[in-house]
Each structure stands twice: as C-alpha cells, then as structure tokens.
Design a protein around this motif. Structure first.
Motif, PDB file in Angstrom:
ATOM      1  N   GLY A 210       0.794  -1.220   0.000  1.00 63.60           N
ATOM      2  CA  GLY A 210       0.000   0.000   0.000  1.00 63.60           C
ATOM      3  C   GLY A 210       0.823   1.264   0.000  1.00 63.60           C
ATOM      4  O   GLY A 210       0.269   2.363  -0.101  1.00 63.60           O
ATOM      5  N   VAL A 211       2.142   1.149   0.111  1.00 62.27           N
ATOM      6  CA  VAL A 211       3.020   2.318   0.089  1.00 62.27           C
ATOM      7  C   VAL A 211       4.069   2.164  -1.012  1.00 62.27           C
ATOM      8  O   VAL A 211       4.142   2.973  -1.933  1.00 62.27           O
ATOM      9  N   LEU A 212       4.881   1.121  -0.911  1.00 66.52           N
ATOM     10  CA  LEU A 212       5.920   0.883  -1.918  1.00 66.52           C
ATOM     11  C   LEU A 212       5.424  -0.006  -3.054  1.00 66.52           C
ATOM     12  O   LEU A 212       5.938   0.068  -4.173  1.00 66.52           O
ATOM     13  N   ILE A 213       4.465  -0.874  -2.756  1.00 68.73           N
ATOM     14  CA  ILE A 213       3.820  -1.706  -3.780  1.00 68.73           C
ATOM     15  C   ILE A 213       2.309  -1.595  -3.569  1.00 68.73           C
ATOM     16  O   ILE A 213       1.861  -1.079  -2.539  1.00 68.73           O
ATOM     17  N   PRO A 214       1.498  -2.058  -4.526  1.00 65.75           N
ATOM     18  CA  PRO A 214       0.041  -1.926  -4.373  1.00 65.75           C
ATOM     19  C   PRO A 214      -0.491  -2.585  -3.103  1.00 65.75           C
ATOM     20  O   PRO A 214       0.111  -3.503  -2.547  1.00 65.75           O
TER      21      PRO A 214
ATOM     22  N   LEU B 181      -5.446  -5.059  -0.152  1.00 66.03           N
ATOM     23  CA  LEU B 181      -6.897  -4.892  -0.042  1.00 66.03           C
ATOM     24  C   LEU B 181      -7.518  -4.613  -1.406  1.00 66.03           C
ATOM     25  O   LEU B 181      -8.615  -5.088  -1.710  1.00 66.03           O
ATOM     26  N   ALA B 182      -6.801  -3.848  -2.231  1.00 66.91           N
ATOM     27  CA  ALA B 182      -7.293  -3.614  -3.588  1.00 66.91           C
ATOM     28  C   ALA B 182      -7.291  -4.913  -4.379  1.00 66.91           C
ATOM     29  O   ALA B 182      -8.222  -5.198  -5.153  1.00 66.91           O
ATOM     30  N   LYS B 183      -6.270  -5.713  -4.175  1.00 66.31           N
ATOM     31  CA  LYS B 183      -6.209  -7.017  -4.842  1.00 66.31           C
ATOM     32  C   LYS B 183      -7.325  -7.934  -4.327  1.00 66.31           C
ATOM     33  O   LYS B 183      -7.901  -8.722  -5.092  1.00 66.31           O
TER      34      LYS B 183
ATOM     35  N   LEU C 142       5.827   0.999  -6.747  1.00 60.83           N
ATOM     36  CA  LEU C 142       5.203   2.237  -7.199  1.00 60.83           C
ATOM     37  C   LEU C 142       6.283   3.283  -7.463  1.00 60.83           C
ATOM     38  O   LEU C 142       7.067   3.622  -6.575  1.00 60.83           O
ATOM     39  N   SER C 143       6.327   3.791  -8.680  1.00 62.91           N
ATOM     40  CA  SER C 143       7.440   4.641  -9.116  1.00 62.91           C
ATOM     41  C   SER C 143       7.577   5.914  -8.287  1.00 62.91           C
ATOM     42  O   SER C 143       8.694   6.330  -7.950  1.00 62.91           O
TER      43      SER C 143
END
Length: 615
Positions: free
Chosen positions: A52-56, A59-61, A136-137
């Motif tokens: 949720g910060v560095l990668i998705p 919970l969205a998945k 996340l870039s």
C-alpha cells in the motif's frame, strides 16, 4: 532544494549531480549530515510500509479477487479483522503459519463469514504476482531521493513467508538500510515494539524518524512511540507531504543527483536567458555538475574554474566522440562570466546506472565479472585513441608520473608535513619505473565514473574527465583498482574477499588489461598502486587545507584529514604487506621492510623489530 524557472514556455528544474570520485564517496555520509544541519531538519530516517506504500495494497487485490470469484465484497477484509491477534492472518504475518496452513485456515475463516465454502488459494497466488511485484514509481523515487540527501531508509512491513522459507520482498534491498518484516521478528504492526525495533536498528530515536503507512491505525501507533506519521492515501500526495516534513524535494528524482545547496545555487534567470539563445529547448565548487530539466528533456551543466579548463574538456569530449569513445555530446559552451560568474558547458544527458559499490550487491557473479571486463575493455579503448588524429597530443606535456608536481601540491597544502609522506615521496621518486607507452589518460578512471546501460553490461558514457592528461596508461589501470582494496576488511586479503563476491581481483584486472592490449606483463604494478593512493592522499590533504580556510565544516575537515592519512599510510601499508615477496637477491626482504616503514605514520615495536631482523 530544486529551483524552477520559465524558459521559452518550458520549465527548468535544477538538481546537482553527485560526484563519483573516491573523495565524494568517502565523504558522502559526513556531507549529508552537514546538509541536515543547514536545513535544520530534525529527522534522520524515513520508514516505509511495503504493502500500500511501496507496492500496491493487498486490499485492492482482495476486492478484485472477490469480484472475480463471486465472493461477497469485503469478505477478506472482515476475515483479516476478525479474531484479533489470534486469527489466521495475524499468525501468518508473524511467521507462525506456513503458506499451506494459512491457505487452509484462512479459507475456513472466509467460509464461516459468507456461509459457503471459499478457497483463497488463488488469492494467495495473486498477492505475489502481477502488479503486486511492481514497486510504485513515485514512492521509489522518494526513497532514492531521501537516501541521496543523506537520510536513512527502512522498510517496516507486515509480511509473510513463501514456500521455501523466503519472504515476499519485490524490492531492491540495497535501497534500504534496515528491513523489518513481521514474519521474521514475530510481531506485527501496530505492536509498538516493532516500531521501536526498527528505530533501534536504524540507530535513531523514534522522534528522528518519519513513518509512512496506508492504514491509519498503524500510523497512529507509530505516532504514539514518537514518530512523525504520514497516512498514504495516494503516493503522489504522500510524497508531497513528506517533502514538506523534510523540507527537501523528492519527486522526479534522477539517479546520481541531489538537491542543490543554497551556497551552490545558480543564477537561473541569467541561465534561462542564455539557454533560450544557446539551444532549442523542446554534474561554491567551480567544477560542479547540474542536471537541468527543460521542457521534459534533460541537460547537464558543468561549471569549470577557468576558460582554459573549459576549452580543454570540451575539446577532449568532442575529439573522443569522433572516434567512438562513449562520452556525452557537448551541446554548448559559454566562456563569458556574465551568465554564471564562471565558464560552463552543456552536454546531453544519458539514462543508465552508476555502480557506487564495487562489490555490486544484488547482481549475479557472471554479471559482476562482465561489468568489470567491460570496464577494462572501455579503458583499453581510451588508451588506443590516436592522439594525433583526435588533435589531443598537446593535451598536456607528458611527465614521469608527475610525482614532483603532486609532491609540490602536498607540501603547499600543509604547514606540518608528515614524515611518513615525505619518505613516501622520496621512495616514489627513487623507484620511478621506465615509462613504456604514452597514451591519453582519463585521470580518474573508476567504476563510479562509468554510466552503464540499465540492462546490459555496456558503458553508455564515461564521465569525470577533469583530470585527463597524457602519460603512462598504467596510472589509469591502477586507479581503477583502488576501490577493490579500500572496501575490503583491512585484516583480510583483498583477493579472497572479492572472489567470494564474484568480483575480479586487482591482479585479474591487470592480467585482463595486459591480454586486451597485447602486453606480456606490467612490471612494477605495485608501484602504480602506491602512486595512486599517494595521489589520492594529496587530494584529500588539499581539501583538508581548504576546509581549514573555511571551505568546509569541522566535521568534514576531520574526516578529510583522517581519510588522507588512511590512504597514505594504512592502505598503502596493507597493500604492500599483502603483496607476494619478489623473487631475486636477498636484499628484496630488506627492501620490503623499508617500504613498510615508509608507509607507516609511526613505527611501532613490531615494525622496528622487523627492520632490525633483516639488516
């Protein structure tokens, strides 16, 4: 800080390029600590959650998986929250359950919630594949920016183990000083102990750390132990908030750069006017480089101390470009002082990767060797340049390694010369080898002055030509090997330690160079290593003298002095001590003992006994 100025309906963003030389790398932590004082920042570390910060976010998945598998929306979220610390999810995060057991027990939890059988095996697989493996870039740029400004970084994540016992970590570990995973330490956020553990391993107080997480209760727990918390709703907004907290620019980070210090700001209004006329817009140091972002394109501005050095470097780069040596394109050069108060030139900017760690962590052994082989082959390409064809034969009058010039520079930079350095100068002058060839010299040929392709072992650009001259090419080769010694444990043999990491030793580098250049051998290569460390010691001492005159902080001054004597004595002594004793007349032992004494700042009882026993 970054500066923005409008130029022909385009925006110029300025960031200063980091120097890749030995001095910069050695001084980097101290310089950054000095910077934090300038900005009056109270923070020394930034801690990032992973999911949720560095990668998705998982919970969205989960929402995506529920919709695809006809499972009521929110089922997985309820299963995560139900049952407190003893539920399957928390046990999995603490490493108390393996993947197979978790899939079974968590499936049962979800089934009880919805009233029919649910199997979450495919959800578990989705957590470790596809978009979940793509950092996340915006956040990764912020991580690199934070590190470039001298702050420590950490990952603090509720994470799980995969089959085989490894954790799921789709991140480059070299970007973080500390990585804390719940499955490895047996506790999860928001347990206050895990935040304190992370701060302790970072070596900072909780009040000196900023923590980012996408869950409010995790951030609140961090704030209760004293950290500054940032709730990540979306990466871009979170980065902006982090910039405000740290008082530094982090977005749009470009590898090898840092924010421009207030004492090194460029007069951008005058620069903007010059750029508008010099080119079509679509790395208080004179010899400094700046990255300019103009309308989405990157340019590099290089300041030079005088017109002579400007013309020399531009002529050199243009000549090398014409014979295929990978160097940046010179786009414009300005010799008048009315623009920036000092001459400068502009070059193209190439994307790629600069390796600052000679051990090349994270790379496979074959890739490491390939990079070093490419490094040597590129050096051979430079040394094969025809000086007459390129018009560079008058670059500088060749000299016998210019030991006298470096010695004069050393003596001019100190009022209390070291007896050890004086003896070393005498020894170098006495043992000057007969120069076999004269070629173009880079002058500071090091791994971190090479810009590699991001995917292949190909050099896209050779940087750092400020010390270029003509002379004995083995000086360049020895310079390229210095980092192989300086990063090793002083008590160990460099070759052994490097071999364990897949990096070729200095001896192998010399052998590869000899084969590539068609040479039988390189005599007295130990002399060239000694000369290289001596030259670096002089550079460090000169910078130390400048700091005493007010050009640096007390902290920098002390570090420069320590580094100068470290390379002039401890490193030099270790190199000579590690070399095999030369075969020949019996006086070779006496010579080695004499060299050891020369390279010691003080001669202890052990060294004295050694000299006496060989006389």
């Amino acid at each position: 800080m970054c500066i923005f100025v409008k130029v022909a309906k385009s925006t110029v963003k300025m960031a200063q390029l980091s120097r890749g030389a030995l001095l910069w790398r050695s001084m980097k932590p101290l310089l950054h600590r000095h910077v934090s004082v300038v900005w009056a920042s109270t923070y020394k570390a930034v801690i990032f959650d992973m999911f949720g910060v560095l990668i998705p976010s998982p919970l969205a998945k989960a929402t995506e998986w529920e919709e695809k598998n006809d499972v009521p929306h929110g089922t997985i979220g309820r299963a995560i929250r139900t049952g407190g610390d003893g539920n399957s999810w928390k046990k999995y995060m603490r490493g108390e359950q393996g993947p197979e057991e978790f899939v079974q027990t968590f499936s049962q939890d979800c089934s009880r919630i919805v009233g029919f059988k649910v199997h979450i095996g495919s959800f578990h697989s989705a957590l470790t594949s596809g978009s979940m493996t793509q950092p996340l870039s915006a956040m990764m740029e912020a991580v690199q920016g934070v590190r470039a400004e001298g702050l420590k970084t950490a990952v603090l994540s509720n994470n799980f183990l995969l089959p085989g016992g490894n954790s799921f970590l789709p991140l480059d570990p070299s970007l973080f000083d500390v990585i804390i995973e719940s499955c490895k330490v047996g506790m999860c956020k928001p347990d206050p102990r895990i935040y304190l553990l992370c701060a302790d391993r970072l070596g900072v107080l909780p009040q000196e750390a900023v923590f980012l997480d996408d869950l409010c209760f995790n951030v609140e727990a961090a704030e209760r132990v004293g950290m500054h918390g940032i709730v990540v709703k979306d990466p871009i907004s979170a980065v902006k908030e982090l910039e405000q907290v740290l008082n530094m620019s982090l977005s749009g980070f470009v590898t090898g750069t840092r924010s421009v210090r207030s004492s090194q700001q460029l007069p951008v209004d005058r620069l903007a006017q010059y750029l508008d006329k010099a080119i079509q817009v679509p790395h208080s140091h004179f010899d400094s480089a700046y990255l300019l972002t103009c309308g989405g394109s990157h340019l590099v501005l290089k300041k030079k101390p005088n017109t002579e050095s400007l013309r020399k470097e531009c002529r050199l780069l243009k000549g090398l470009k014409g014979v295929g040596v990978p160097v940046p394109d010179v786009l414009a050069q300005c010799e008048v002082a009315s623009v920036l108060d000092t001459p400068f030139y502009l070059t193209s900017y190439s994307q790629g990767h600069i390796f600052n760690n000679p051990f090349l962590p994270g790379l496979a052994p074959d890739r490491k060797r390939s990079i070093y082989e490419t490094m040597v082959q590129t050096l051979c390409q430079i040394h094969r340049v025809d000086l007459k064809t390129t018009g560079l034969e008058d670059l500088r009058e060749p000299g016998r390694l210019q030991v006298k010039r470096w010695a004069q520079q050393y003596k001019a930079s100190t009022s209390q010369p070291s007896p050890a350095m004086n003896r070393l100068i005498d020894w170098l002058l006495l043992h000057l080898p007969q120069q076999q060839r004269t070629t173009l010299l880079h002058g500071d040929y090091r791994l971190d002055n090479l810009l590699f392709d991001s995917e292949k072992s190909v050099v896209r650009a050779v940087l750092g030509w400020g010390l270029s001259t003509v002379g004995d090419p083995i000086v360049d080769l020895a310079c390229s090997c210095m980092s192989l010694y300086e990063t090793c444990n002083p008590a160990s043999q460099p070759g052994n330690e490097l071999a364990l990491n897949g990096v070729p030793s200095a001896e192998e580098m010399f052998e590869l160079y000899s084969r590539t250049m068609g040479l039988e051998s390189i005599p007295n290569w130990q002399f060239y290593m000694s000369f290289s460390f001596f030259r670096q010691a002089v550079i460090l001492q000169s910078n130390h003298a400048n700091s005493l005159n007010g050009a640096g902080s007390t902290c920098q001054m002390e570090a420069m002095a320590e580094l100068a004597w470290h390379f002039a004595t401890k490193e030099g002594f270790r190199i000579f001590n590690a070399m095999p004793r030369a075969a020949g007349p019996g006086n070779s032992v006496r010579q080695w003992a004499f060299v050891c004494v020369l390279l010691c700042t003080t001669v202890g009882d052990q060294e004295t006994d050694l000299v006496c026993s060989t006389q």
